[in-house]
Write a protein that holds these residues in place. Structure first.
Motif, PDB file in Angstrom:
ATOM      1  N   ILE A 186      16.648  -9.403  14.044  1.00 59.97           N
ATOM      2  CA  ILE A 186      15.616  -9.799  14.993  1.00 59.97           C
ATOM      3  C   ILE A 186      16.266 -10.574  16.129  1.00 59.97           C
ATOM      4  O   ILE A 186      17.236 -11.313  15.928  1.00 59.97           O
ATOM      5  N   ARG A 187      15.715 -10.436  17.347  1.00 58.96           N
ATOM      6  CA  ARG A 187      16.358 -11.028  18.519  1.00 58.96           C
ATOM      7  C   ARG A 187      16.520 -12.533  18.409  1.00 58.96           C
ATOM      8  O   ARG A 187      17.390 -13.115  19.050  1.00 58.96           O
ATOM      9  N   SER A 188      15.690 -13.173  17.617  1.00 57.96           N
ATOM     10  CA  SER A 188      15.804 -14.612  17.454  1.00 57.96           C
ATOM     11  C   SER A 188      17.060 -15.003  16.688  1.00 57.96           C
ATOM     12  O   SER A 188      17.402 -16.165  16.588  1.00 57.96           O
ATOM     13  N   GLY A 189      17.756 -13.987  16.143  1.00 54.26           N
ATOM     14  CA  GLY A 189      18.946 -14.268  15.356  1.00 54.26           C
ATOM     15  C   GLY A 189      18.693 -14.302  13.873  1.00 54.26           C
ATOM     16  O   GLY A 189      19.623 -14.429  13.082  1.00 54.26           O
ATOM     17  N   VAL A 190      17.412 -14.157  13.436  1.00 60.01           N
ATOM     18  CA  VAL A 190      17.071 -14.140  12.017  1.00 60.01           C
ATOM     19  C   VAL A 190      17.289 -12.741  11.470  1.00 60.01           C
ATOM     20  O   VAL A 190      16.911 -11.754  12.092  1.00 60.01           O
ATOM     21  N   THR A 191      17.893 -12.631  10.310  1.00 59.20           N
ATOM     22  CA  THR A 191      18.141 -11.335   9.681  1.00 59.20           C
ATOM     23  C   THR A 191      17.326 -11.217   8.402  1.00 59.20           C
ATOM     24  O   THR A 191      17.359 -12.117   7.564  1.00 59.20           O
ATOM     25  N   ILE A 192      16.569 -10.116   8.269  1.00 61.25           N
ATOM     26  CA  ILE A 192      15.774  -9.848   7.066  1.00 61.25           C
ATOM     27  C   ILE A 192      16.520  -8.805   6.237  1.00 61.25           C
ATOM     28  O   ILE A 192      16.774  -7.700   6.710  1.00 61.25           O
ATOM     29  N   SER A 193      16.885  -9.131   5.023  1.00 64.92           N
ATOM     30  CA  SER A 193      17.624  -8.215   4.155  1.00 64.92           C
ATOM     31  C   SER A 193      16.699  -7.603   3.121  1.00 64.92           C
ATOM     32  O   SER A 193      15.861  -8.286   2.540  1.00 64.92           O
ATOM     33  N   GLU A 194      16.871  -6.309   2.871  1.00 62.49           N
ATOM     34  CA  GLU A 194      16.072  -5.625   1.865  1.00 62.49           C
ATOM     35  C   GLU A 194      16.513  -6.051   0.471  1.00 62.49           C
ATOM     36  O   GLU A 194      17.700  -6.270   0.226  1.00 62.49           O
ATOM     37  N   ASP A 195      15.552  -6.205  -0.444  1.00 63.99           N
ATOM     38  CA  ASP A 195      15.871  -6.597  -1.810  1.00 63.99           C
ATOM     39  C   ASP A 195      16.394  -5.369  -2.549  1.00 63.99           C
ATOM     40  O   ASP A 195      15.647  -4.651  -3.221  1.00 63.99           O
ATOM     41  N   SER A 196      17.703  -5.123  -2.426  1.00 70.22           N
ATOM     42  CA  SER A 196      18.272  -3.890  -2.976  1.00 70.22           C
ATOM     43  C   SER A 196      18.253  -3.864  -4.496  1.00 70.22           C
ATOM     44  O   SER A 196      18.175  -2.796  -5.107  1.00 70.22           O
ATOM     45  N   ALA A 197      18.308  -5.037  -5.144  1.00 73.25           N
ATOM     46  CA  ALA A 197      18.362  -5.060  -6.610  1.00 73.25           C
ATOM     47  C   ALA A 197      17.121  -4.432  -7.217  1.00 73.25           C
ATOM     48  O   ALA A 197      17.201  -3.618  -8.143  1.00 73.25           O
ATOM     49  N   ILE A 198      15.941  -4.787  -6.721  1.00 73.11           N
ATOM     50  CA  ILE A 198      14.717  -4.271  -7.315  1.00 73.11           C
ATOM     51  C   ILE A 198      14.510  -2.805  -6.950  1.00 73.11           C
ATOM     52  O   ILE A 198      13.966  -2.022  -7.729  1.00 73.11           O
ATOM     53  N   VAL A 199      14.982  -2.399  -5.765  1.00 73.86           N
ATOM     54  CA  VAL A 199      14.909  -0.989  -5.382  1.00 73.86           C
ATOM     55  C   VAL A 199      15.785  -0.148  -6.303  1.00 73.86           C
ATOM     56  O   VAL A 199      15.397   0.923  -6.771  1.00 73.86           O
TER      57      VAL A 199
END
Length: 354
Positions: free
Chosen positions: A42-55
């Protein structure tokens, strides 16, 4: 052959209707089913990571989850289950198969329709075990450590192939909850199931009977729908795994019994009625352990040996998990406000409905 084709045709209709009715949902599930970790910057510099373990846990589980199509006049109904052994034993929710005239199993990646037979079930925990024959090398799921399940942890519900192996993510909302299901022996009556897992994941009829998994892909519960429009529940693995093991070993469930019909009194009801928390005796069986020891209707059982009876340890489940047939126990009870003790030897019985 004609009957098999008719069932296959009906199954195809159910599958087509489910896909059309849930097009948007399936689109979301396709997005969630990616196994490679994804991130969005996100442009604000925040990164959202997908919860790969549960996937990944869901992806590994899908081959072991089956669809169950039951013949219940005047129509076919569907639910889910999962393989607990590689030679075809299936665990599911009792209400998925209750009253069925026949049970057809759809296995992921297998075009053949398999006919299942009911091995046994337990009305008090609502678990059922089925079997399909002439199979081998099937993928399986294992139970997780029930003592490690806590409120707030993530979970995932996986449905069978007839539902597109749909995945629903959620959290454990609460533990030790009571849930209501219909009585298979009397559909117009209900059975209270104690010690269930409540989740914010919506469990629909097609997902019912399938596994609720932790992030390690282990079964912590068996999916069960809530009331219409409400979130779902899970039969607690802590309560059903002994039943499952018994059925696999002996072909039936036998549980320790006091020889008495009882009703749990939770903390709220106990406070309102100025009674101790425990299990209220409604009646005793003539010649049974409770009657022979002097227990009466109206007594409230508060403890077995050193274990107190409460919402986390309801009597019926306590008898399964910590006591066995022919065991001598000390029972603590309250009668007219006075606490007393007696000793008796537990008998054995098959859990009954109603």
């Amino acid at each position: 052959m004609i009957r098999s084709r008719s069932i296959l045709s009906a199954v195809g209709v159910i599958l087509l209707a489910a896909v059309v009715a849930a097009g948007v949902t399936l689109g979301v599930l396709r997005f969630e089913s990616r196994t490679n970790p994804q991130s969005v910057d996100i442009r604000s510099g925040v990164t959202i990571s997908e919860d790969s373990a549960i996937v990944q846990a869901a992806a590994r589980a899908k081959p072991a989850v089956v669809s169950l199509v039951t013949e219940q006049e005047p129509q076919l109904q569907s639910g889910s289950g999962y393989f607990v052994t590689s030679d075809g034993y299936i665990v599911t929710n009792m209400n998925v198969v209750a009253g069925a005239g026949g049970i057809t199993v759809l296995v992921s990646g297998d075009a053949k329709l398999h006919q299942a037979r009911l091995i046994d079930y337990d009305c008090q925990t609502a678990v059922a075990v089925l079997k399909i024959d002439q199979v081998g090398g099937l993928p399986t799921l294992a139970f997780g450590d029930p003592s490690a399940v806590v409120s707030g942890q993530p979970l995932v519900a996986v449905a069978g192939p007839l539902q597109g192996s749909a995945v629903t993510r959620g959290i454990v909302s609460a533990l030790h909850r009571e849930a209501t299901i219909s009585d298979p022996a009397a559909p117009d009556q209900n059975i209270q199931i104690s010690d269930t897992i409540q989740t914010d994941a919506t469990i629909d009829p097609g997902t019912a009977g399938g596994p609720l998994l932790n992030v390690g892909g282990q079964v912590i519960g068996i999916a069960m729908p809530g009331a219409a429009g409400r979130n779902g529940y899970g039969l607690n693995a802590a309560d059903v795994q002994d039943d499952v093991q018994q059925i696999l070993t002996t072909g039936q469930v036998t549980v320790a019994s006091l020889g008495a019909a009882t009703t749990d009194i939770g903390p709220e009801a106990a406070a309102l009625r100025n009674l101790p928390e425990g299990s209220l005796v409604g009646s005793t069986a003539t010649g049974g352990p409770a009657a022979a020891a002097g227990l009466r209707a109206g007594d409230i059982i508060t403890q077995l040996d050193e274990v107190k009876i409460d919402a986390a340890h309801p009597l019926s489940l306590l008898l399964r998990s910590q006591f066995h047939v022919d065991q001598r126990v000390t029972l603590t009870y309250t009668r007219a406000g006075v606490s007393s003790q007696l000793q008796l030897t537990l008998s054995g019985e098959h859990p009954t409905c109603g």
